[in-house]
Design an enzyme around this catalytic site. Structure first.
Site, PDB file in Angstrom:
ATOM      1  N   ASN A  91     -10.033  -0.055  -0.269  1.00  0.00           N
ATOM      2  CA  ASN A  91      -8.520  -0.020  -0.300  1.00  0.00           C
ATOM      3  C   ASN A  91      -8.051  -0.562  -1.533  1.00  0.00           C
ATOM      4  O   ASN A  91      -7.976  -1.682  -1.978  1.00  0.00           O
ATOM      5  CB  ASN A  91      -8.210  -0.883   0.949  1.00  0.00           C
ATOM      6  CG  ASN A  91      -6.450  -0.734   1.051  1.00  0.00           C
ATOM      7  OD1 ASN A  91      -5.817  -0.532   0.307  1.00  0.00           O
ATOM      8  ND2 ASN A  91      -6.083  -1.365   2.171  1.00  0.00           N
TER       9      ASN A  91
ATOM     10  N   CYS B 292       0.890  -1.295   0.020  1.00  0.00           N
ATOM     11  CA  CYS B 292      -0.008  -0.089   0.137  1.00  0.00           C
ATOM     12  C   CYS B 292       0.848   1.232   0.080  1.00  0.00           C
ATOM     13  O   CYS B 292       0.426   2.348  -0.563  1.00  0.00           O
ATOM     14  CB  CYS B 292      -1.079   0.001   1.120  1.00  0.00           C
ATOM     15  SG  CYS B 292      -2.109  -1.376   0.976  1.00  0.00           S
TER      16      CYS B 292
ATOM     17  N   HIS C  33      -3.578   7.410   2.620  1.00  0.00           N
ATOM     18  CA  HIS C  33      -3.787   6.223   2.022  1.00  0.00           C
ATOM     19  C   HIS C  33      -5.114   5.647   2.548  1.00  0.00           C
ATOM     20  O   HIS C  33      -5.655   5.905   3.544  1.00  0.00           O
ATOM     21  CB  HIS C  33      -2.930   4.816   2.473  1.00  0.00           C
ATOM     22  CG  HIS C  33      -3.139   3.608   2.240  1.00  0.00           C
ATOM     23  ND1 HIS C  33      -3.482   3.122   0.689  1.00  0.00           N
ATOM     24  CD2 HIS C  33      -3.141   2.413   2.747  1.00  0.00           C
ATOM     25  CE1 HIS C  33      -3.928   1.836   0.834  1.00  0.00           C
ATOM     26  NE2 HIS C  33      -3.806   1.508   2.090  1.00  0.00           N
TER      27      HIS C  33
HETATM   28  N1  ACO Z   1     -18.810  -8.560   8.395  1.00  0.00           N
HETATM   29  C1  ACO Z   1     -19.229  -8.797   9.596  1.00  0.00           C
HETATM   30  N2  ACO Z   1     -18.397  -9.330  10.565  1.00  0.00           N
HETATM   31  C2  ACO Z   1     -17.216  -9.457  10.415  1.00  0.00           C
HETATM   32  C3  ACO Z   1     -16.398  -8.901   9.193  1.00  0.00           C
HETATM   33  C4  ACO Z   1     -17.332  -8.746   8.209  1.00  0.00           C
HETATM   34  N3  ACO Z   1     -16.769  -8.496   6.831  1.00  0.00           N
HETATM   35  N4  ACO Z   1     -15.036  -9.240   9.416  1.00  0.00           N
HETATM   36  C5  ACO Z   1     -14.981  -9.691  10.607  1.00  0.00           C
HETATM   37  N5  ACO Z   1     -16.050  -9.355  11.218  1.00  0.00           N
HETATM   38  C6  ACO Z   1     -16.345  -9.758  12.596  1.00  0.00           C
HETATM   39  C7  ACO Z   1     -15.042 -10.670  13.152  1.00  0.00           C
HETATM   40  O1  ACO Z   1     -15.347 -11.997  13.132  1.00  0.00           O
HETATM   41  C8  ACO Z   1     -15.302 -10.296  14.800  1.00  0.00           C
HETATM   42  O2  ACO Z   1     -16.247 -11.039  15.265  1.00  0.00           O
HETATM   43  P1  ACO Z   1     -16.163 -11.603  16.714  1.00  0.00           P
HETATM   44  O3  ACO Z   1     -15.965 -10.371  17.534  1.00  0.00           O
HETATM   45  O4  ACO Z   1     -17.235 -12.453  17.169  1.00  0.00           O
HETATM   46  O5  ACO Z   1     -14.914 -12.652  16.840  1.00  0.00           O
HETATM   47  C9  ACO Z   1     -15.805  -8.837  14.795  1.00  0.00           C
HETATM   48  O6  ACO Z   1     -16.200  -8.586  13.432  1.00  0.00           O
HETATM   49  C10 ACO Z   1     -14.808  -7.795  14.752  1.00  0.00           C
HETATM   50  O7  ACO Z   1     -13.749  -8.118  14.231  1.00  0.00           O
HETATM   51  P2  ACO Z   1     -12.494  -7.248  14.347  1.00  0.00           P
HETATM   52  O8  ACO Z   1     -11.278  -7.655  13.352  1.00  0.00           O
HETATM   53  O9  ACO Z   1     -11.908  -6.970  15.780  1.00  0.00           O
HETATM   54  O10 ACO Z   1     -12.924  -5.774  13.749  1.00  0.00           O
HETATM   55  P3  ACO Z   1     -12.175  -4.323  13.648  1.00  0.00           P
HETATM   56  O11 ACO Z   1     -13.103  -3.316  14.387  1.00  0.00           O
HETATM   57  O12 ACO Z   1     -10.713  -4.449  14.049  1.00  0.00           O
HETATM   58  O13 ACO Z   1     -12.413  -4.018  12.231  1.00  0.00           O
HETATM   59  C11 ACO Z   1     -10.713  -4.119  10.330  1.00  0.00           C
HETATM   60  C12 ACO Z   1     -11.678  -4.971  11.370  1.00  0.00           C
HETATM   61  C13 ACO Z   1     -11.810  -3.300   9.343  1.00  0.00           C
HETATM   62  C14 ACO Z   1      -9.967  -4.958   9.119  1.00  0.00           C
HETATM   63  C15 ACO Z   1      -9.902  -3.145  10.852  1.00  0.00           C
HETATM   64  O14 ACO Z   1      -9.154  -4.051  11.973  1.00  0.00           O
HETATM   65  C16 ACO Z   1      -8.870  -2.468  10.068  1.00  0.00           C
HETATM   66  O15 ACO Z   1      -9.131  -1.676   9.265  1.00  0.00           O
HETATM   67  N6  ACO Z   1      -7.556  -2.868   9.974  1.00  0.00           N
HETATM   68  C17 ACO Z   1      -6.445  -2.283   9.373  1.00  0.00           C
HETATM   69  C18 ACO Z   1      -6.493  -2.500   7.879  1.00  0.00           C
HETATM   70  C19 ACO Z   1      -5.550  -1.746   7.061  1.00  0.00           C
HETATM   71  O16 ACO Z   1      -5.339  -0.434   7.602  1.00  0.00           O
HETATM   72  N7  ACO Z   1      -4.588  -2.390   6.376  1.00  0.00           N
HETATM   73  C20 ACO Z   1      -3.320  -1.511   5.976  1.00  0.00           C
HETATM   74  C21 ACO Z   1      -3.032  -1.593   4.669  1.00  0.00           C
HETATM   75  S1  ACO Z   1      -3.596  -2.743   3.821  1.00  0.00           S
HETATM   76  C22 ACO Z   1      -2.223  -3.257   2.770  1.00  0.00           C
HETATM   77  O17 ACO Z   1      -1.152  -2.895   3.066  1.00  0.00           O
HETATM   78  C23 ACO Z   1      -2.471  -4.420   1.714  1.00  0.00           C
END
Ligand code: ACO
Length: 323
Positions: free
Chosen positions: A280, A113, A250
């Site tokens: 993204n 990214c 980003h």
């Molecule tokens: N729909 C519904 N529920 C979901 C989904 C979905 N698509 N995905 C995960 N869940 C559930 C999980 O299973 C979890 O359930 P549980 O509590 O029963 O276990 C719950 O939602 C919470 O999951 P988390 O992973 O803790 O959710 P979080 O609030 O952290 O959000 C996210 C997830 C959006 C991925 C976030 O962590 C994020 O944005 N992380 C950073 C991503 C990023 O910036 N990447 C950088 C660049 S990418 C690159 O370089 C290629």
């Protein structure tokens, strides 16, 4: 002193839009969950005939047109991508051929990214080193090809697309009032590689593999890393957040963008957000956002623009440009 000035910007998106509601039939998810956690409302997904090379070519043509140039005027193409058409040759060379360019040179950069921020920095060094006068910098990705469409924690986050800028050597005074690239800061730390990676590759599995991410872990590190390189860039240029006209981060997650801007004291109205439209798109996200904000008249000649990215590796970085 020589500065690398932006002459034009362009972008290209696949034909097909995939809304959050379309994903409800693919994995167990909801429009509400995706919007609330990420700010994403839709993304574009490439068809079989749309590739990193074809999207990159279209973005390059748009950037050349906005610069009033043709491929004959370009000395170097730097393509930021993690989803090349083939393992080799570099997709940049394929784009060079598609543009009918038989002179100069072209290569790919892989910083996930952060790829576009790395590529702009690299192009700037080639220009300031005198090896190129005009450089086409492209970010193009087809992340849909490396997603595990059964994994709801990743497949809802990414999309496909491409953006490009043309940089040209110009004389500057060596002050922050110059147009062009003014300061940059790049970082990487491979000890985080298990948090965001693709589980395949030519030298290991012999397969393309799928994207794997510990989202919560990436989130935890993102804001601190982003703000570090931005503060370093500010101090190099001798400016503060108040001097900025536009912050073009980003586009991974609206919550990360908001938290970074808040920590840095960047006013909300100066932040360009397109994650709602594109998801993204990895190395394409910053040039796609630039293209939107230049196209709608927000970013204008003379504006002070800060680019930032963070991604797999981890890699992260920031570039300050006077437009
Ligand atoms: N729909 C519904 N529920 C979901 C989904 C979905 N698509 N995905 C995960 N869940 C559930 C999980 O299973 C979890 O359930 P549980 O509590 O029963 O276990 C719950 O939602 C919470 O999951 P988390 O992973 O803790 O959710 P979080 O609030 O952290 O959000 C996210 C997830 C959006 C991925 C976030 O962590 C994020 O944005 N992380 C950073 C991503 C990023 O910036 N990447 C950088 C660049 S990418 C690159 O370089 C290629």
């Amino acid at each position: 002193m020589i500065r690398s000035v932006v002459l034009g910007v362009g972008s290209s998106l696949p034909r097909r839009v995939m809304k959050n509601t379309d994903l409800e039939g693919v994995v167990e998810t909801s429009d509400e969950w995706i919007i609330q956690r990420t700010g994403i409302r839709q993304r574009y997904i490439a068809a079989d005939d749309e590739t990193t090379a074809s999207l990159g070519e279209a973005a390059a043509r748009a950037a050349l047109a906005s610069a009033g140039l043709t491929a004959d005027d370009i000395d170097l193409i730097v393509l930021a991508t993690s989803t090349p058409n083939n393992t080799f040759p570099a997709t940049a060379v394929e784009i060079q051929e598609r543009l009918g360019m038989r002179h100069g040179f072209a290569f790919d950069m892989q910083a996930v990214c952060s790829g576009f921020v790395y590529a702009v920095t690299t192009a700037d060094l080639y220009i300031r080193g005198g090896l190129a006068k005009r450089v086409l910098v492209i970010g193009s990705e087809t992340f849909s090809r490396i997603l595990d469409w059964k994994d709801r924690s990743t497949c809802v986050l990414f999309g496909d697309g491409a953006g490009a800028v043309v940089l040209e050597a110009a004389e500057g005074e060596g002050t922050v009032a110059d147009r062009g690239v003014l300061a940059q800061s790049l970082r990487s730390d491979g000890s985080h590689k298990e948090k965001l990676y693709v589980d395949g590759g030519p030298s290991t599995t012999g397969t393309v593999g799928h994207l794997r991410m510990e989202g919560r872990e990436v989130f935890k590190h993102a804001v601190g890393m982003i703000t570090d390189v931005i503060e370093e860039t500010f101090s190099q240029a001798g400016i503060t957040a108040d001097d900025l006209d536009w912050f073009v981060p980003h586009q991974a997650n609206k919550r990360i963008i908001d938290a970074s801007a808040k920590k840095l004291g960047i006013a909300e109205q100066k932040v360009v957000v397109t994650v709602d439209l594109h998801g993204n798109t990895s190395a394409a996200s910053v040039p796609l956002a630039l293209s939107v904000a230049v196209g709608d008249g927000r970013i204008k000649k003379g504006d002070l623009v800060l680019l930032e990215a963070m991604g797999g590796g981890f890699t992260w970085g920031a570039v300050l440009i006077r437009w």
